[in-house]
Design a protein around this motif. Structure first.
Motif, PDB file in Angstrom:
ATOM      1  N   THR A   1       0.845  -1.207   0.000  1.00 30.55           N
ATOM      2  CA  THR A   1       0.000   0.000   0.000  1.00 30.55           C
ATOM      3  C   THR A   1       0.873   1.247   0.000  1.00 30.55           C
ATOM      4  N   PHE A   2       0.427   2.274  -0.710  1.00 32.43           N
ATOM      5  CA  PHE A   2       1.143   3.555  -0.726  1.00 32.43           C
ATOM      6  C   PHE A   2       0.176   4.684  -0.366  1.00 32.43           C
ATOM      7  N   GLN A   3       0.738   5.798   0.087  1.00 29.54           N
ATOM      8  CA  GLN A   3      -0.035   6.980   0.430  1.00 29.54           C
ATOM      9  C   GLN A   3       0.147   8.027  -0.662  1.00 29.54           C
ATOM     10  N   GLY A   4      -0.960   8.620  -1.094  1.00 29.57           N
ATOM     11  CA  GLY A   4      -0.915   9.675  -2.096  1.00 29.57           C
ATOM     12  C   GLY A   4      -1.502  10.957  -1.545  1.00 29.57           C
ATOM     13  N   THR A   5      -1.138  12.057  -2.188  1.00 29.45           N
ATOM     14  CA  THR A   5      -1.654  13.366  -1.759  1.00 29.45           C
ATOM     15  C   THR A   5      -2.240  14.085  -2.964  1.00 29.45           C
ATOM     16  N   THR A   6      -3.058  15.120  -2.653  1.00 32.77           N
ATOM     17  CA  THR A   6      -3.665  15.927  -3.712  1.00 32.77           C
ATOM     18  C   THR A   6      -3.479  17.405  -3.390  1.00 32.77           C
ATOM     19  N   SER A   7      -3.606  18.229  -4.396  1.00 35.21           N
ATOM     20  CA  SER A   7      -3.523  19.685  -4.240  1.00 35.21           C
ATOM     21  C   SER A   7      -4.933  20.270  -4.255  1.00 35.21           C
ATOM     22  N   PRO A   8      -5.114  21.462  -3.624  1.00 34.84           N
ATOM     23  CA  PRO A   8      -6.434  22.102  -3.679  1.00 34.84           C
ATOM     24  C   PRO A   8      -6.832  22.410  -5.123  1.00 34.84           C
ATOM     25  N   VAL A   9      -8.123  22.280  -5.429  1.00 37.31           N
ATOM     26  CA  VAL A   9      -8.640  22.554  -6.766  1.00 37.31           C
ATOM     27  C   VAL A   9      -9.875  23.443  -6.637  1.00 37.31           C
ATOM     28  N   ASP A  10     -10.165  24.215  -7.716  1.00 38.14           N
ATOM     29  CA  ASP A  10     -11.303  25.126  -7.697  1.00 38.14           C
ATOM     30  C   ASP A  10     -12.584  24.464  -8.161  1.00 38.14           C
ATOM     31  N   GLY A  11     -12.462  23.407  -8.959  1.00 34.05           N
ATOM     32  CA  GLY A  11     -13.662  22.728  -9.462  1.00 34.05           C
ATOM     33  C   GLY A  11     -13.438  21.228  -9.531  1.00 34.05           C
ATOM     34  N   PHE A  12     -14.478  20.544 -10.024  1.00 38.23           N
ATOM     35  CA  PHE A  12     -14.408  19.086 -10.101  1.00 38.23           C
ATOM     36  C   PHE A  12     -13.415  18.677 -11.192  1.00 38.23           C
ATOM     37  N   THR A  13     -12.527  17.709 -10.880  1.00 40.17           N
ATOM     38  CA  THR A  13     -11.553  17.212 -11.843  1.00 40.17           C
ATOM     39  C   THR A  13     -11.155  15.786 -11.474  1.00 40.17           C
ATOM     40  N   PHE A  14     -10.280  15.224 -12.288  1.00 35.20           N
ATOM     41  CA  PHE A  14      -9.808  13.868 -11.966  1.00 35.20           C
ATOM     42  C   PHE A  14      -8.414  13.680 -12.537  1.00 35.20           C
ATOM     43  N   ALA A  15      -7.740  12.640 -12.040  1.00 44.42           N
ATOM     44  CA  ALA A  15      -6.421  12.256 -12.545  1.00 44.42           C
ATOM     45  C   ALA A  15      -6.361  10.727 -12.622  1.00 44.42           C
ATOM     46  N   THR A  16      -5.600  10.218 -13.582  1.00 45.51           N
ATOM     47  CA  THR A  16      -5.421   8.766 -13.754  1.00 45.51           C
ATOM     48  C   THR A  16      -4.087   8.353 -13.158  1.00 45.51           C
ATOM     49  N   ILE A  17      -4.150   7.359 -12.273  1.00 46.69           N
ATOM     50  CA  ILE A  17      -2.943   6.836 -11.643  1.00 46.69           C
ATOM     51  C   ILE A  17      -2.629   5.481 -12.278  1.00 46.69           C
ATOM     52  N   THR A  18      -1.363   5.324 -12.670  1.00 47.90           N
ATOM     53  CA  THR A  18      -0.941   4.096 -13.356  1.00 47.90           C
ATOM     54  C   THR A  18       0.073   3.347 -12.508  1.00 47.90           C
TER      55      THR A  18
END
Length: 431
Positions: A395-412
């Motif tokens: 298992t790994f831990q991931g982080t995200t940055s603040p965003v102004d609207g709805f979005t997504f990212a693909t993790i490979t």
């Protein structure tokens, strides 16, 4: 009466006895009776008249053999010679006579049939028996019999090839066809247990296969009908292939995926081609590309691909077997492959952490390093994740940055084998 007169009378009686015995012998010969062994044999209790002539009850296949029976009305103390004749000896022949033994009432005799021509329908030939002036006549009914067995003019084939076996009759088969059992005296030639010549046909030529043998061998094929059999001999020529220093190789280790191997045959494949089968010692791996045919004249290398499941960790041996030649084996170390990739939770607010889990097909015996990447910098993941030996996931831990609207990212997640798994992480605007 004087003594000299008595002696004369006795001598005359003895001469009459001799004469009577001679006359009786002549009469026995004229009536078909064999002469008695002793002059004082007892007379028969009844006249040994000819009672019956019995030919075969079934039709006889032309060219075959059968038996007939003669019967007398009562047993005789002396042998009885019954005369036999055939109305057409070109088709049916019998012995000149048959002996009914003393004390018996019947005797069998052989019937031999021939094939001077073809039969179209049944053919009747009369047999006649005679004894003491009594004559009996009965028919023998012939039907087509075996005329030939051959291999279409071929006397030999290379073992492993097919050949046609032609079986013919001396006339058309009757209604319902004619079933003919077949036998081979060598299992290298596989023939049907029987064939059926259809109604109206007089021959048939089924195909038979053969197996490759290292030395020449003669094979006798026999067709049989009641009272008749015909054989033909075919030579199976030896089949040999020396492929030279042939090999079957591949990489020393692989991950559960498609594994490529190389079969190398330096010498050209001989007549008839070869069949190569592939097997493994692991029950989870299906036989790879098996069997594969290589045509006459082929030489060089060919690629063999093996599909290996993700849930194997250990050595796997893969074997190539060339028909009639031998085997080559290669052992490869297999590591488990990527089986799954999960993100939890799959929807987070920008700036919040998340957790990912990478799973293998089974526990690994050596550490496996997984490469991680994100399609958008707003989602950050470690560059790599190592699954330790003895484990099947990490298992790994991931982080995200603040965003102004709805979005997504693909993790490979990328496995060392090149297999990848992708998951989308959805980000909602930061509260």
């Amino acid at each position: 009466m004087r003594r000299s007169e008595r002696v004369c009378i006795v001598n005359r009686l003895e001469k009459w006895k001799v004469c009577l015995v001679a006359v009786a012998a002549v009469m026995f010969g004229a009536s078909g009776l064999a002469a008695p062994a002793a002059a004082d044999a007892a007379p028969a209790p009844c006249g040994p008249w000819l009672q019956a002539l019995e030919p075969p009850s079934e039709k006889v296949h032309s060219g075959g053999e059968a038996q007939g029976v003669v019967k007398v009305i009562c047993p005789s103390p002396i042998p009885l010679a019954v005369t036999l004749t055939s109305a057409d000896t070109s088709w049916v022949s019998v012995p000149d006579k048959v002996i009914v033994p003393p004390g018996a009432t019947e005797a069998t005799f052989p019937i031999r049939t021939h094939q001077p021509d073809y039969i179209y329908g049944d053919l009747t030939v009369s047999l006649t028996a005679k004894l003491r002036g009594r004559t009996l006549t009965q028919p023998v009914i012939l039907q087509p019999g075996l005329k030939f067995v051959d291999f279409g003019g071929r006397s030999s084939i290379v073992s492993g090839d097919d050949v046609s076996i032609f079986v013919g009759l001396n006339g058309p088969a009757p209604e319902g066809g004619m079933q003919i059992p077949l036998e081979s005296d060598n299992p290298a030639l596989q023939i049907p247990a029987s064939i059926t010549i259809p109604h109206g046909a007089s021959a048939i030529g089924p195909r038979a296969g053969s197996t490759r043998i290292p030395e020449n061998a003669d094979v006798a094929v026999t067709a049989k009908l009641p009272g008749q059999s015909l054989s033909a001999v075919l030579t199976l020529l030896a089949w040999n292939y020396d492929p030279g220093e042939w090999s079957f190789t591949g990489a020393a280790e692989t991950y559960g995926a498609y594994y490529d191997m190389t079969l190398n045959l330096p010498n050209p494949v001989p007549h008839g081609g070869i069949e190569v089968t592939f097997t493994t010692d692991h029950p989870k791996i299906p036989s790879p590309s098996s069997p594969r045919q290589y045509s006459e004249g082929f030489s060089g290398t060919s690629q063999i691909q093996v599909s290996i499941p993700s849930d194997i960790d250990g050595d796997v041996t893969i074997t190539a077997n060339i028909e009639g030649v031998g085997t080559r084996s290669h052992t490869v170390r297999v590591h488990p492959n990527l089986l799954g990739f999960d993100i939890e939770p799959w929807l987070v607010a920008g700036g919040q952490p998340f957790e990912g889990t990478v799973r293998l097909g089974t526990a690994t015996s050596v550490p496996v390093t997984i490469q991680l990447a994100s399609s958008d910098p707003v989602v950050q993941v470690p560059a790599e994740l190592t699954i330790p030996a003895g484990q099947s996931s990490a298992t790994f831990q991931g982080t995200t940055s603040p965003v102004d609207g709805f979005t997504f990212a693909t993790i490979t997640a990328r496995h060392p084998s090149g297999r990848t798994q992708e998951k989308d992480l959805y980000l909602d605007s930061t509260a």
